[in-house]
Design a protein around this motif. Sequence first.
Motif, PDB file in Angstrom:
ATOM      1  N   LYS A  30       0.812  -1.220   0.000  1.00 38.02           N
ATOM      2  CA  LYS A  30       0.000   0.000   0.000  1.00 38.02           C
ATOM      3  C   LYS A  30       0.849   1.276   0.000  1.00 38.02           C
ATOM      4  N   ILE A  31       2.171   1.113   0.046  1.00 36.67           N
ATOM      5  CA  ILE A  31       3.080   2.262   0.129  1.00 36.67           C
ATOM      6  C   ILE A  31       3.421   2.769  -1.272  1.00 36.67           C
ATOM      7  N   ASP A  32       3.550   4.083  -1.402  1.00 40.62           N
ATOM      8  CA  ASP A  32       4.092   4.665  -2.630  1.00 40.62           C
ATOM      9  C   ASP A  32       5.592   4.386  -2.648  1.00 40.62           C
ATOM     10  N   GLN A  33       6.001   3.458  -3.480  1.00 37.70           N
ATOM     11  CA  GLN A  33       7.387   3.005  -3.478  1.00 37.70           C
ATOM     12  C   GLN A  33       8.265   3.756  -4.474  1.00 37.70           C
ATOM     13  N   THR A  34       7.732   4.820  -5.046  1.00 30.95           N
ATOM     14  CA  THR A  34       8.509   5.588  -6.030  1.00 30.95           C
ATOM     15  C   THR A  34       9.088   6.869  -5.438  1.00 30.95           C
ATOM     16  N   LYS A  35       8.695   7.202  -4.211  1.00 31.90           N
ATOM     17  CA  LYS A  35       9.097   8.493  -3.649  1.00 31.90           C
ATOM     18  C   LYS A  35      10.576   8.513  -3.282  1.00 31.90           C
ATOM     19  N   GLU A  36      11.270   9.540  -3.746  1.00 30.56           N
ATOM     20  CA  GLU A  36      12.653   9.769  -3.337  1.00 30.56           C
ATOM     21  C   GLU A  36      12.635  10.639  -2.087  1.00 30.56           C
TER      22      GLU A  36
END
Length: 282
Positions: A30-36
């Motif tokens: 469920k996590i946004d895994q693209t965030k830097e």
Amino acid sequence: MFLIHEKSTAGNLLSEINSTKKEALDFIDKIDQTKENSLWPNVKSKLFYDNLKLNLEKPLSFYPGRSTNFCSYGALSYLVMEKDPLGYVKFMNELYEKGEAIFNNNHFKPSDAVMNAAGTLKFKGVLDIRHAEQMWFLVLADKFKGYLNFFDKKFNEGDENSFWAATNLGKFDRMVNKMCGVHVKAVGSDLIKPWVKDDYSYLSKRIDSNTVSLYINNRIIHKKNHDKIKFSIPTHFIILRQIRKDGDMITLRYWDYGGETEMQITSRTLKKIIFGIITIDK
């Protein structure tokens, strides 16, 4: 300074700490895994979250890295993943997002030097591309200190290989107790071997109902003639998975460095290499 003979660590027992791999995988999906994140300038989000998934799907794959002093944190990782994989992934996600987080009432706020170093460790084998494990090991080493770290408390480049990251027996016991919330009983010390009459009997009686970690001189693993070892000091933590005996030969099956290994040695050699036996409640 040294843990001698026998010591129990039982503070802050939290028996309710238990979660499942499925809960942890559901959370990470469920996590946004693209965030830097600029807080961790050298941690790549894809490598970070791919590494977290690997930790959850194959918890025995934790790899402390070639030539580092991270082996104790590898053994601790094994225990954490058995007890609370959801807590681990929540902690790592919050640490990545905010630069600080709490795990089992332990507050972690790593130094700027550590945050800049995560993602930059090279020539450590597969640890090079495992950015979550780099962060985890560095943050643990930054947080927990023992007498071996007295003269090297602040991270500098290359300190993953130095006394900054080293762990003695007492420090390991405290880390396990604080991070896993379990009762820990240790016999042995950093210089004096356990006062145990029969190491095999002592280990075999405990391994079925407890998790057992050994603090050993790991030069034995790389020696062809085990019985010729003279001077030795403990340098390595492993998780004992199985032990059996056939005559005077003892077969150990243990976990370290991302996988399981079997080693066959004599009773005499077993006594030579063990400096600490840590019994941990499951």
